[in-house]
Design a protein around this motif. Structure first.
Motif, PDB file in Angstrom:
ATOM      1  N   VAL A 232       0.826  -1.209   0.000  1.00 20.78           N
ATOM      2  CA  VAL A 232       0.000   0.000   0.000  1.00 20.78           C
ATOM      3  C   VAL A 232       0.856   1.253   0.000  1.00 20.78           C
ATOM      4  O   VAL A 232       0.626   2.195  -0.760  1.00 20.78           O
ATOM      5  CB  VAL A 232      -0.947  -0.003   1.215  1.00 20.78           C
ATOM      6  CG1 VAL A 232      -1.598   1.362   1.400  1.00 20.78           C
ATOM      7  CG2 VAL A 232      -2.023  -1.076   1.056  1.00 20.78           C
ATOM      8  N   CYS A 244      -5.905  -1.242   2.921  1.00 20.44           N
ATOM      9  CA  CYS A 244      -5.917  -2.690   3.084  1.00 20.44           C
ATOM     10  C   CYS A 244      -5.842  -2.989   4.576  1.00 20.44           C
ATOM     11  O   CYS A 244      -4.829  -2.670   5.218  1.00 20.44           O
ATOM     12  CB  CYS A 244      -4.756  -3.345   2.343  1.00 20.44           C
ATOM     13  SG  CYS A 244      -4.631  -5.129   2.624  1.00 20.44           S
ATOM     14  N   PHE A 279      -4.080  -3.499  -7.445  1.00 18.48           N
ATOM     15  CA  PHE A 279      -3.917  -4.157  -6.149  1.00 18.48           C
ATOM     16  C   PHE A 279      -4.342  -5.616  -6.246  1.00 18.48           C
ATOM     17  O   PHE A 279      -3.721  -6.494  -5.626  1.00 18.48           O
ATOM     18  CB  PHE A 279      -4.721  -3.440  -5.066  1.00 18.48           C
ATOM     19  CG  PHE A 279      -4.326  -3.853  -3.680  1.00 18.48           C
ATOM     20  CD1 PHE A 279      -3.386  -3.117  -2.968  1.00 18.48           C
ATOM     21  CD2 PHE A 279      -4.852  -4.988  -3.088  1.00 18.48           C
ATOM     22  CE1 PHE A 279      -2.992  -3.511  -1.695  1.00 18.48           C
ATOM     23  CE2 PHE A 279      -4.474  -5.388  -1.818  1.00 18.48           C
ATOM     24  CZ  PHE A 279      -3.542  -4.642  -1.129  1.00 18.48           C
TER      25      PHE A 279
END
Length: 426
Positions: A232, A244, A279
């Motif tokens: 992240v 996250c 992601f």
């Protein structure tokens, strides 16, 4: 009740909403006492249908579950405009202290009871104006937003083709613990995506006293949890943020055993499609790399529960301009940052240009900084806003159906002020 019925005049939506206020508050409090979950909302649906009885609507119930859409056809030809309200509650035991609190173990802790009531108000206002409406209004009464699964089901069952043509614009709102009656909207991402990442590592079990004779999956899980945080902060810009949060860690029960498997679960939020997709790819790649480093096998997966809620900039400007016209500029707030919670109206906005906005419903005398948040068993909402909420929904639908120019005319303007100046010139 006041409304100017001349064909070319603008109705007094605020006055019409105010005239319905007491009725809508009473409806909201009835709905609040009968919260139901997910797709099974029979009492809620029955109460809504009773509130809509006698209005010039075409009602289409969903197949196999609670929920429905209703169509109001105007007196003149024109496009279709969609309005949405969600119906389901949460499995939360209410502790709000309200005199009309739920007692069945579920709770409208997210304000959906206000959403439904405000929509009924919009239906009633627009029904009074039916002959003036150039077009059709499609009212989406949606189950199961909280999972989320209801919007997708309604789309699969033909919502967008219900009137014979797809909507040109879609509007939705959500109550928030913001100052009562304020409208908060973004010209881009309004809310984040809702995604989940899971990884299960498989090693070779053994005795806790002899880790060298086993392949322990627990260190792999712990390593991945840390690596996700690095992912992240090191691969995603703070200007396109990702959240996250690891919320699940599982291994075995016995404390002296190295177990064969260990797993991790995380909730992931992002405010752009690009960040969500990247992601998804990188988290799975990372899990595989961590597994290789720890000599484990891994099954890793990423699922999008609902995408980012992205407002069409034109629609956002028109929503803001309309709210300013109705309530004054001091009650309209252009959001600098999206909210990292999620909303499955995003599925509608992927197919229809439109906007989702927040409507403040903070109770009187409550400090916004200390107010219980959405989903809290202590959550309380100010239902005195329902008249204005109905007025805004009705005004958006009326103007959108009566004149596509209102929607298209803001496209070349910059900022909320652009829509205002365009409307003033018209």
């Amino acid at each position: 009740m006041h409304s100017d019925t001349r064909e070319d005049s603008t109705p007094d939506f605020v006055a019409m909403g105010a005239a319905l206020s007491s009725e809508l508050i009473a409806l909201r409090r009835e709905l609040h006492q009968i919260p139901e979950l997910a797709f099974e909302l029979p009492r809620t649906q029955a109460r809504l249908l009773a509130a809509l009885k006698g209005l010039p609507l075409e009602i289409h119930p969903l197949d196999g579950v609670s929920g429905f859409w209703a169509t109001l056809r105007g007196g003149r030809p024109g496009p279709t405009v969609l309005l949405r309200a969600d119906m389901d509650a949460l499995p939360v035991t209410e502790q709000s202290g309200e005199s009309f609190a739920s007692s069945n173990g579920a709770m409208h802790a997210c304000g959906h009871d206000l959403h439904m009531s405000g929509m009924v108000g919009a239906v009633k206002i627009l029904s009074q104006l039916r002959e003036q409406i150039a077009g059709t209004v499609l009212f989406m009464f949606q189950p199961n937003e909280e999972t989320p699964a209801g919007a997708r089901l309604m789309l699969e069952q033909g919502l967008l083709d219900a009137t014979g043509e797809r909507p040109v614009v879609a509007w939705g709102l959500h109550e928030m613990p913001y100052p009562a009656g304020t409208v908060h909207i973004s010209q881009g991402a309004q809310m984040a995506s809702n995604c989940q990442f899971t990884a299960t590592f498989t090693g070779s079990g053994g005795h806790g006293s002899a880790p060298h004779a086993a392949i322990d999956p627990v260190p792999a899980v712990l390593d991945l949890g840390q690596q996700l945080q690095n992912l992240v902060t090191r691969e995603f810009s703070v200007f396109d943020p990702v959240v996250c949060t690891v919320t699940q860690l599982r291994a075995g029960e016995a404390i002296n055993v190295i177990h064969d498997t260990a797993s991790l679960g995380a909730t992931v939020r992002a405010v752009s499609r690009e960040a969500t997709e990247r992601f998804a790819r990188r988290s799975v790649e990372l899990a595989r790399a961590v597994a290789a480093a720890h000599r484990c096998e891994v099954e890793a997966g990423f699922r999008v529960n609902c995408p980012t809620t992205i407002n069409d900039p034109r629609a956002a400007r028109i929503a803001a301009a309309t709210a300013q016209e109705l309530f004054g500029a001091e009650r309209v707030v252009g959001m600098e940052h999206p909210v990292m919670a999620s909303e499955d109206f995003s599925y509608v906005l992927e197919q229809v240009p439109g906007a989702f906005f927040f409507f403040g419903a903070l109770p009187e005398g409550v400090d916004p900084a200390g107010a219980p948040q959405l989903h809290s068993p202590l959550a309380r909402y100010n239902d005195a806003v329902l008249g204005d909420q109905a007025a805004l929904l009705a005004a958006l639908a009326f103007k959108g159906a009566s004149s596509q120019r209102d929607f298209e005319g803001a496209s070349s303007q910059g900022g909320f002020e652009g829509a205002l100046s365009q409307r003033d010139e018209d």
